[in-house]
Write a protein that holds these residues in place. Structure first.
Motif, PDB file in Angstrom:
ATOM      1  N   LYS A  92       0.732  -1.200  -0.156  1.00  0.00           N
ATOM      2  CA  LYS A  92       0.039  -0.117   0.091  1.00  0.00           C
ATOM      3  C   LYS A  92       0.876   1.310   0.004  1.00  0.00           C
ATOM      4  O   LYS A  92       2.034   1.226   0.647  1.00  0.00           O
ATOM      5  CB  LYS A  92      -0.984   0.073   1.321  1.00  0.00           C
TER       6      LYS A  92
ATOM      7  N   ASN B 141      -3.169   0.252  -3.475  1.00  0.00           N
ATOM      8  CA  ASN B 141      -2.568  -1.032  -3.631  1.00  0.00           C
ATOM      9  C   ASN B 141      -1.430  -0.663  -4.647  1.00  0.00           C
ATOM     10  O   ASN B 141      -2.000  -0.155  -5.868  1.00  0.00           O
ATOM     11  CB  ASN B 141      -3.062  -2.165  -3.612  1.00  0.00           C
TER      12      ASN B 141
ATOM     13  N   ASP C 268      -5.271  -6.813  -5.054  1.00  0.00           N
ATOM     14  CA  ASP C 268      -5.009  -6.434  -3.247  1.00  0.00           C
ATOM     15  C   ASP C 268      -3.859  -7.330  -2.765  1.00  0.00           C
ATOM     16  O   ASP C 268      -3.417  -8.000  -3.268  1.00  0.00           O
ATOM     17  CB  ASP C 268      -6.302  -6.255  -2.441  1.00  0.00           C
ATOM     18  N   LYS C 269      -3.890  -6.863  -1.308  1.00  0.00           N
ATOM     19  CA  LYS C 269      -2.861  -7.637  -0.530  1.00  0.00           C
ATOM     20  C   LYS C 269      -3.012  -9.164  -0.546  1.00  0.00           C
ATOM     21  O   LYS C 269      -2.089  -9.754  -0.233  1.00  0.00           O
ATOM     22  CB  LYS C 269      -3.005  -7.084   0.745  1.00  0.00           C
TER      23      LYS C 269
ATOM     24  N   CYS D 143      -4.741  -1.415 -10.012  1.00  0.00           N
ATOM     25  CA  CYS D 143      -4.795  -2.155  -8.942  1.00  0.00           C
ATOM     26  C   CYS D 143      -6.304  -2.211  -8.594  1.00  0.00           C
ATOM     27  O   CYS D 143      -6.950  -3.282  -8.122  1.00  0.00           O
ATOM     28  CB  CYS D 143      -4.042  -1.942  -8.000  1.00  0.00           C
TER      29      CYS D 143
END
Length: 211
Positions: A79, A85, A148-149, A142
């Motif tokens: 992030k 992101n 995302d993570k 993103c």
């Protein structure tokens, strides 16, 4: 049009070479039955051992940067500003932290879904400026591709996230300074940003760049 899978050997090279060679390649994101694709039009290279702009400069290894020390061909998702992101692709040899930031893509397939992800409205309702801003930046793409993570350390040669080459090769590459790294001392002047000349989805056009 012929599509060819990229191999792990493609990514087991210096980040600067990979960043240049990724231009024109196709990124594919599959999730919840949706297939979202785009052509990579802008990248940046980061080489930890010599690059003060790298999260892993001078081999700094933390929980955040650990993916950069792993084998090539995985995603490094993090992030910025605590809210957006960004995705790098890990390159080089294991233990030598290098990566390529995907800065911008040109949408190809799944544009309606990208529009809903980015702006919460149909593509037909987008203003011209919103269309250009759909994927013209690392945080923007993103959001559009739902990266995302959860994809951190995920293989970029998988069903969920993959990269391909086609016969798109007729373009010029611009070599430019990277964006938003004024803190990086001499590294801020490295011409390690690469983009396709004239593509409207490039995030920033630098008139002083070299071809």
């Amino acid at each position: 049009m012929k599509f060819e899978n990229l191999s792990l050997d493609f990514f087991r090279r210096d980040a600067r070479k990979v960043a240049e060679d990724l231009l024109g390649k196709i990124i594919v994101r599959n999730y919840m039955g949706y297939k979202l694709t785009g052509r990579i039009v802008e990248t940046e290279a980061y080489v930890g051992k010599i690059d003060k702009a790298s999260h892993a400069y001078n081999y700094k290894k933390t929980t955040r940067t650990e993916p950069l020390f792993k084998s090539a061909g995985i995603a490094y998702v993090y992030k910025i500003y605590g809210m957006y992101n960004c995705m790098n692709i890990v390159t080089g040899c294991e233990g030598d932290p290098q990566g390529v930031l995907i800065r911008a893509i040109e949408p190809i397939e799944g544009i309606e879904v990208m529009s809903e992800n980015r702006f919460n409205k149909p593509f037909t309702k987008l203003k011209p400026r919103e269309i250009l801003n759909l994927t013209s930046g690392p945080g923007k793409l993103c959001i559009a591709l739902n990266i995302d993570k959860s994809l951190n350390t995920h293989s970029i040669l998988s069903e969920e996230l993959s990269l391909y080459a086609d016969d798109f090769k007729d373009f010029k590459i611009v070599y430019s300074k990277r964006i938003g790294i004024d803190y990086a001392e001499e590294a801020k002047d490295f011409l390690w940003r690469y983009y396709i000349e004239g593509n409207k989805y490039v995030s920033v056009i630098d008139k002083k760049s070299s071809l």
